[in-house]
Design a protein around this motif. Structure first.
Motif, PDB file in Angstrom:
ATOM      1  N   SER A   1       0.835  -1.209   0.000  1.00  0.00           N
ATOM      2  CA  SER A   1       0.000   0.000   0.000  1.00  0.00           C
ATOM      3  C   SER A   1       0.869   1.257   0.000  1.00  0.00           C
ATOM      4  CB  SER A   1      -0.940   0.005   1.201  1.00  0.00           C
ATOM      5  OG  SER A   1      -0.235  -0.137   2.408  1.00  0.00           O
TER       6      SER A   1
ATOM      7  N   SER B   1       4.209  11.594   3.778  1.00  0.00           N
ATOM      8  CA  SER B   1       3.331  11.615   4.955  1.00  0.00           C
ATOM      9  C   SER B   1       2.276  12.715   4.850  1.00  0.00           C
ATOM     10  CB  SER B   1       4.143  11.793   6.236  1.00  0.00           C
ATOM     11  OG  SER B   1       5.064  10.744   6.367  1.00  0.00           O
TER      12      SER B   1
ATOM     13  N   ARG C   1       9.153  10.719  10.274  1.00  0.00           N
ATOM     14  CA  ARG C   1       8.082  10.077   9.490  1.00  0.00           C
ATOM     15  C   ARG C   1       7.187   9.241  10.419  1.00  0.00           C
ATOM     16  NH1 ARG C   1       7.923   6.189   4.996  1.00  0.00           N
ATOM     17  NH2 ARG C   1      10.134   5.728   5.178  1.00  0.00           N
TER      18      ARG C   1
HETATM   19  O1  C5P Z   1       5.694   1.601   3.650  1.00  0.00           O
HETATM   20  P1  C5P Z   1       6.339   2.836   3.121  1.00  0.00           P
HETATM   21  O2  C5P Z   1       7.379   3.385   4.045  1.00  0.00           O
HETATM   22  O3  C5P Z   1       6.828   2.702   1.719  1.00  0.00           O
HETATM   23  O4  C5P Z   1       5.156   3.892   3.074  1.00  0.00           O
HETATM   24  C1  C5P Z   1       5.382   5.209   2.635  1.00  0.00           C
HETATM   25  C2  C5P Z   1       4.426   6.143   3.338  1.00  0.00           C
HETATM   26  O5  C5P Z   1       3.089   5.878   2.910  1.00  0.00           O
HETATM   27  C3  C5P Z   1       4.386   6.058   4.864  1.00  0.00           C
HETATM   28  O6  C5P Z   1       5.392   6.849   5.458  1.00  0.00           O
HETATM   29  C4  C5P Z   1       2.990   6.593   5.175  1.00  0.00           C
HETATM   30  O7  C5P Z   1       2.987   8.003   5.167  1.00  0.00           O
HETATM   31  C5  C5P Z   1       2.186   6.128   3.972  1.00  0.00           C
HETATM   32  N1  C5P Z   1       1.405   4.916   4.229  1.00  0.00           N
HETATM   33  C6  C5P Z   1       0.219   5.043   4.912  1.00  0.00           C
HETATM   34  N2  C5P Z   1      -0.602   3.960   5.062  1.00  0.00           N
HETATM   35  C7  C5P Z   1      -0.256   2.771   4.564  1.00  0.00           C
HETATM   36  C8  C5P Z   1       0.981   2.616   3.885  1.00  0.00           C
HETATM   37  C9  C5P Z   1       1.804   3.713   3.745  1.00  0.00           C
HETATM   38  O8  C5P Z   1      -0.115   6.121   5.399  1.00  0.00           O
HETATM   39  N3  C5P Z   1      -1.086   1.741   4.680  1.00  0.00           N
END
Ligand code: C5P
Length: 206
Positions: free
Chosen positions: A31, A96, A169
């Motif tokens: 996601s 974010s 983050r």
């Molecule tokens: O998992 P990853 O670090 O690649 O995700 C990038 C950003 O996407 C996270 O820092 C967050 O802000 C957002 N995210 C989210 N909800 C999810 C997956 C990711 O808010 N289910």
């Protein structure tokens, strides 16, 4: 069945989810890659990342397609693959803000819920919000320092800079990052990648 693997930034979710998915013979769904792609497209078009209507209208006129391969997720905008550009420090910094927009969350959630199961879904709110009825839920943690040391192997930055960005983050993502009450929480700090994968596989319902 859907298995959810949530966790903090750089906790190893993608590698663990890929390993669990391969062991089960199903795809995994990142996601975070959709949030990253939304951010990447917004930055490229110089859209104000706080402006939900403008960003959403840009996303609707440039539809994204997530390819949830067990070997690693890929994301496409038309015939152009965006995957390689989305793990940059610039996208890390903006993502974010984009992920905090309820309209963007609804846009991502609708795409995830349309995917055919079974699969392993990884992110922040897979077990709480998107797939609350998942068959098994896990939540990965590790100290900011350990996560920064691991990430330093993938990024041309030093550990303290990466650690500071991860802590920032985590804080910005805190709202959507709480573990589901029925999730198994795993501290990946003392474990190898394979150790985490085996811990999860051992706890899946038969
Ligand atoms: O998992 P990853 O670090 O690649 O995700 C990038 C950003 O996407 C996270 O820092 C967050 O802000 C957002 N995210 C989210 N909800 C999810 C997956 C990711 O808010 N289910």
């Amino acid at each position: 069945m859907i298995v959810t693997i949530d966790g903090v930034a750089a906790s190893g979710k993608s590698s663990v989810s890929g390993g669990v998915a391969r062991a089960l013979g199903v795809p995994y769904v990142s996601s975070g890659l959709l949030y990253r792609a939304a951010t990447g497209l917004g930055l490229e078009a110089a859209v104000d990342l706080h402006d939900a209507p403008a960003l959403l209208s840009h996303l609707q006129s440039h539809p994204l397609r997530l390819e949830p391969l067990a070997a690693g997720n890929r994301v496409w905008q038309g015939g152009r693959e965006l995957t390689g550009e989305l793990h940059s420090t610039r996208v890390d910094r903006g993502v974010s803000v984009v992920a905090a927009l309820p309209e963007v969350r609804a846009w991502v959630d609708a795409q995830l819920r349309a995917l055919p199961s079974p699969f392993v879904a990884e992110g922040r709110d897979m077990g709480t919000n998107v797939f609350p009825r998942a068959g098994a839920k896990f939540y990965l943690t590790a100290s900011p320092h350990i996560r920064a040391v691991r990430r330093a192997q993938e990024r041309p930055e030093d550990v303290p800079a990466i650690e500071a960005a991860l802590v920032r983050r985590d804080e910005l993502d805190r709202v959507q990052s709480a573990p589901a009450p029925d999730a198994v929480v795993i501290d990946t700090g003392p474990l190898t990648l394979d150790g985490v994968i085996q811990t999860i596989l051992a706890q899946l319902p038969a």
